[in-house]
Design a protein around this motif. Structure first.
Motif, PDB file in Angstrom:
ATOM      1  N   ARG A  10     -20.880   6.009  17.969  1.00  0.00           N
ATOM      2  CA  ARG A  10     -20.593   4.726  17.319  1.00  0.00           C
ATOM      3  C   ARG A  10     -21.622   4.439  16.228  1.00  0.00           C
ATOM      4  O   ARG A  10     -21.264   4.050  15.112  1.00  0.00           O
ATOM      5  CB  ARG A  10     -20.580   3.614  18.362  1.00  0.00           C
ATOM      6  CG  ARG A  10     -20.269   2.248  17.816  1.00  0.00           C
ATOM      7  CD  ARG A  10     -20.249   1.240  18.974  1.00  0.00           C
ATOM      8  NE  ARG A  10     -20.110  -0.102  18.515  1.00  0.00           N
ATOM      9  CZ  ARG A  10     -18.966  -0.689  18.202  1.00  0.00           C
ATOM     10  NH1 ARG A  10     -17.844  -0.002  18.307  1.00  0.00           N
ATOM     11  NH2 ARG A  10     -18.922  -1.922  17.795  1.00  0.00           N
ATOM     12  N   ALA A  43      -9.002   9.903  15.717  1.00  0.00           N
ATOM     13  CA  ALA A  43      -8.867   9.177  16.983  1.00  0.00           C
ATOM     14  C   ALA A  43     -10.231   8.699  17.480  1.00  0.00           C
ATOM     15  O   ALA A  43     -10.351   7.592  18.023  1.00  0.00           O
ATOM     16  CB  ALA A  43      -8.194  10.047  18.032  1.00  0.00           C
ATOM     17  N   ALA A  44     -11.264   9.507  17.285  1.00  0.00           N
ATOM     18  CA  ALA A  44     -12.613   9.111  17.703  1.00  0.00           C
ATOM     19  C   ALA A  44     -13.099   7.914  16.890  1.00  0.00           C
ATOM     20  O   ALA A  44     -13.739   7.009  17.434  1.00  0.00           O
ATOM     21  CB  ALA A  44     -13.584  10.274  17.563  1.00  0.00           C
ATOM     22  N   TYR A  47     -11.288   4.895  18.267  1.00  0.00           N
ATOM     23  CA  TYR A  47     -11.821   4.580  19.602  1.00  0.00           C
ATOM     24  C   TYR A  47     -13.172   3.871  19.502  1.00  0.00           C
ATOM     25  O   TYR A  47     -13.399   2.865  20.178  1.00  0.00           O
ATOM     26  CB  TYR A  47     -11.958   5.863  20.421  1.00  0.00           C
ATOM     27  CG  TYR A  47     -12.578   5.634  21.776  1.00  0.00           C
ATOM     28  CD1 TYR A  47     -11.808   5.177  22.837  1.00  0.00           C
ATOM     29  CD2 TYR A  47     -13.927   5.877  21.979  1.00  0.00           C
ATOM     30  CE1 TYR A  47     -12.374   4.955  24.080  1.00  0.00           C
ATOM     31  CE2 TYR A  47     -14.502   5.665  23.224  1.00  0.00           C
ATOM     32  CZ  TYR A  47     -13.726   5.203  24.270  1.00  0.00           C
ATOM     33  OH  TYR A  47     -14.299   4.983  25.495  1.00  0.00           O
ATOM     34  N   HIS A  48     -14.058   4.371  18.670  1.00  0.00           N
ATOM     35  CA  HIS A  48     -15.418   3.844  18.623  1.00  0.00           C
ATOM     36  C   HIS A  48     -15.583   2.615  17.731  1.00  0.00           C
ATOM     37  O   HIS A  48     -16.490   1.815  17.960  1.00  0.00           O
ATOM     38  CB  HIS A  48     -16.401   4.930  18.175  1.00  0.00           C
ATOM     39  CG  HIS A  48     -16.618   5.973  19.214  1.00  0.00           C
ATOM     40  ND1 HIS A  48     -17.393   5.772  20.321  1.00  0.00           N
ATOM     41  CD2 HIS A  48     -16.123   7.224  19.327  1.00  0.00           C
ATOM     42  CE1 HIS A  48     -17.382   6.852  21.070  1.00  0.00           C
ATOM     43  NE2 HIS A  48     -16.615   7.752  20.484  1.00  0.00           N
ATOM     44  N   GLY A  51     -12.194  -0.719  18.550  1.00  0.00           N
ATOM     45  CA  GLY A  51     -12.131  -1.394  19.839  1.00  0.00           C
ATOM     46  C   GLY A  51     -12.666  -2.814  19.803  1.00  0.00           C
ATOM     47  O   GLY A  51     -12.430  -3.603  20.686  1.00  0.00           O
TER      48      GLY A  51
END
Length: 64
Positions: A10, A43-44, A47-48, A51
């Motif tokens: 992140r 996608a990472a 996701y990070h 969210g």
């Protein structure tokens, strides 16, 4: 090389996005740009960063 922890990923994504915005100005980076530069999947990035708004807020604060 050891795997990245989620918080490390992140932080790296925030740093990458900030660099890309500084480099490209108002055009801003796409998810693909951030993913490519950081060496992770799109996608990472979602996701990070998607969210919550904390990551996006921190990127914005770098330019305030």
């Amino acid at each position: 090389m050891s795997p990245r922890r989620g918080s490390d990923t992140r932080e790296e994504l925030i740093a990458v996005a900030t660099r890309l915005i500084a480099r490209n100005g108002s055009r801003g980076p796409t998810l693909a740009d951030i993913a490519h530069e950081a060496g992770v999947s799109q996608a990472a990035v979602v996701y990070h960063l998607e969210g919550g708004t904390d990551g996006i807020d921190r990127i914005g604060e770098a330019f305030a």
